[in-house]
Design a protein around this motif. Sequence first.
Motif, PDB file in Angstrom:
ATOM      1  N   THR A 252       0.810  -1.212   0.000  1.00 10.28           N
ATOM      2  CA  THR A 252       0.000   0.000   0.000  1.00 10.28           C
ATOM      3  C   THR A 252       0.848   1.270   0.000  1.00 10.28           C
ATOM      4  O   THR A 252       0.615   2.180  -0.795  1.00 10.28           O
ATOM      5  N   ARG A 253       1.830   1.354   0.870  1.00  8.05           N
ATOM      6  CA  ARG A 253       2.669   2.566   0.918  1.00  8.05           C
ATOM      7  C   ARG A 253       3.458   2.729  -0.375  1.00  8.05           C
ATOM      8  O   ARG A 253       3.584   3.829  -0.901  1.00  8.05           O
ATOM      9  N   ARG A 254       3.995   1.630  -0.878  1.00 16.19           N
ATOM     10  CA  ARG A 254       4.762   1.683  -2.120  1.00 16.19           C
ATOM     11  C   ARG A 254       3.863   2.088  -3.284  1.00 16.19           C
ATOM     12  O   ARG A 254       4.287   2.793  -4.194  1.00 16.19           O
ATOM     13  N   LEU A 255       2.620   1.666  -3.257  1.00 16.50           N
ATOM     14  CA  LEU A 255       1.680   1.978  -4.331  1.00 16.50           C
ATOM     15  C   LEU A 255       1.526   3.487  -4.505  1.00 16.50           C
ATOM     16  O   LEU A 255       1.446   3.982  -5.620  1.00 16.50           O
ATOM     17  N   ARG A 256       1.508   4.213  -3.407  1.00 13.58           N
ATOM     18  CA  ARG A 256       1.369   5.674  -3.488  1.00 13.58           C
ATOM     19  C   ARG A 256       2.613   6.337  -4.070  1.00 13.58           C
ATOM     20  O   ARG A 256       2.516   7.332  -4.769  1.00 13.58           O
ATOM     21  N   LYS A 257       3.780   5.782  -3.781  1.00 11.82           N
ATOM     22  CA  LYS A 257       5.039   6.382  -4.246  1.00 11.82           C
ATOM     23  C   LYS A 257       5.473   5.868  -5.617  1.00 11.82           C
ATOM     24  O   LYS A 257       6.129   6.582  -6.360  1.00 11.82           O
ATOM     25  N   ASP A 258       5.140   4.629  -5.908  1.00 11.75           N
ATOM     26  CA  ASP A 258       5.630   3.990  -7.132  1.00 11.75           C
ATOM     27  C   ASP A 258       4.552   3.103  -7.758  1.00 11.75           C
ATOM     28  O   ASP A 258       4.690   1.888  -7.821  1.00 11.75           O
ATOM     29  N   PRO A 259       3.440   3.690  -8.211  1.00 14.62           N
ATOM     30  CA  PRO A 259       2.354   2.875  -8.757  1.00 14.62           C
ATOM     31  C   PRO A 259       2.793   2.037  -9.963  1.00 14.62           C
ATOM     32  O   PRO A 259       2.359   0.904 -10.123  1.00 14.62           O
TER      33      PRO A 259
ATOM     34  N   GLY B 243       5.765   0.752 -10.503  1.00 16.79           N
ATOM     35  CA  GLY B 243       6.538  -0.381  -9.985  1.00 16.79           C
ATOM     36  C   GLY B 243       5.646  -1.471  -9.420  1.00 16.79           C
ATOM     37  O   GLY B 243       5.886  -2.663  -9.628  1.00 16.79           O
ATOM     38  N   VAL B 244       4.610  -1.060  -8.697  1.00 18.88           N
ATOM     39  CA  VAL B 244       3.667  -2.037  -8.140  1.00 18.88           C
ATOM     40  C   VAL B 244       2.900  -2.727  -9.266  1.00 18.88           C
ATOM     41  O   VAL B 244       2.698  -3.941  -9.237  1.00 18.88           O
ATOM     42  N   ALA B 245       2.503  -1.968 -10.274  1.00 15.34           N
ATOM     43  CA  ALA B 245       1.796  -2.569 -11.413  1.00 15.34           C
ATOM     44  C   ALA B 245       2.685  -3.578 -12.130  1.00 15.34           C
ATOM     45  O   ALA B 245       2.224  -4.663 -12.505  1.00 15.34           O
TER      46      ALA B 245
ATOM     47  N   SER C 235       5.147  -5.231 -10.784  1.00 11.60           N
ATOM     48  CA  SER C 235       5.271  -6.361  -9.857  1.00 11.60           C
ATOM     49  C   SER C 235       4.036  -7.261  -9.935  1.00 11.60           C
ATOM     50  O   SER C 235       4.133  -8.490  -9.981  1.00 11.60           O
ATOM     51  N   LEU C 236       2.872  -6.638  -9.952  1.00 12.94           N
ATOM     52  CA  LEU C 236       1.614  -7.384 -10.067  1.00 12.94           C
ATOM     53  C   LEU C 236       1.570  -8.167 -11.376  1.00 12.94           C
ATOM     54  O   LEU C 236       1.236  -9.354 -11.391  1.00 12.94           O
ATOM     55  N   ALA C 237       1.935  -7.507 -12.466  1.00  7.82           N
ATOM     56  CA  ALA C 237       1.939  -8.172 -13.773  1.00  7.82           C
ATOM     57  C   ALA C 237       2.930  -9.329 -13.782  1.00  7.82           C
ATOM     58  O   ALA C 237       2.647 -10.394 -14.331  1.00  7.82           O
ATOM     59  N   GLY C 238       4.088  -9.141 -13.163  1.00  4.90           N
ATOM     60  CA  GLY C 238       5.064 -10.218 -13.097  1.00  4.90           C
ATOM     61  C   GLY C 238       4.588 -11.384 -12.259  1.00  4.90           C
ATOM     62  O   GLY C 238       4.810 -12.546 -12.598  1.00  4.90           O
ATOM     63  N   HIS C 239       3.908 -11.070 -11.157  1.00  8.55           N
ATOM     64  CA  HIS C 239       3.421 -12.134 -10.266  1.00  8.55           C
ATOM     65  C   HIS C 239       2.277 -12.925 -10.892  1.00  8.55           C
ATOM     66  O   HIS C 239       2.260 -14.145 -10.837  1.00  8.55           O
ATOM     67  N   PHE C 240       1.325 -12.231 -11.468  1.00  6.04           N
ATOM     68  CA  PHE C 240       0.140 -12.895 -12.007  1.00  6.04           C
ATOM     69  C   PHE C 240       0.214 -13.157 -13.504  1.00  6.04           C
ATOM     70  O   PHE C 240      -0.579 -13.930 -14.028  1.00  6.04           O
ATOM     71  N   GLY C 241       1.138 -12.507 -14.201  1.00  7.47           N
ATOM     72  CA  GLY C 241       1.105 -12.570 -15.648  1.00  7.47           C
ATOM     73  C   GLY C 241       2.107 -13.452 -16.340  1.00  7.47           C
ATOM     74  O   GLY C 241       2.056 -13.600 -17.546  1.00  7.47           O
TER      75      GLY C 241
END
Length: 85
Positions: free
Chosen positions: A46-53, A55-57, A59-65
């Motif tokens: 959550t905190r990282r999402l605000r600073k680096d959306p 990067g989180v996206a 990461s999400l794509a790498g994890h699920f994609g």
Amino acid sequence: GRCHGDMTPWNFFSREQRITLIDWEDSSASAPSRTDEVCFYLAPQTRRLRKDPRGVALSLAGHFGTKSSRDESFEVAFALAYLCH
């Protein structure tokens, strides 16, 4: 099945070798199938999402994609949209 809707690590409690999931007020029988999985993955970021959306996206794509089919990718996107409600 029923979706919890707020499946985060802080909603799990362990006691006497039993795990309990609390905080069901956001639960839904009509939520997308991967909503809880996506929520659980994103919650610690959550905190990282605000600073680096971006990067989180990524990461999400790498994890699920990495090995996802088109249908699985749609389910993840559908879950993200649902979580934004």
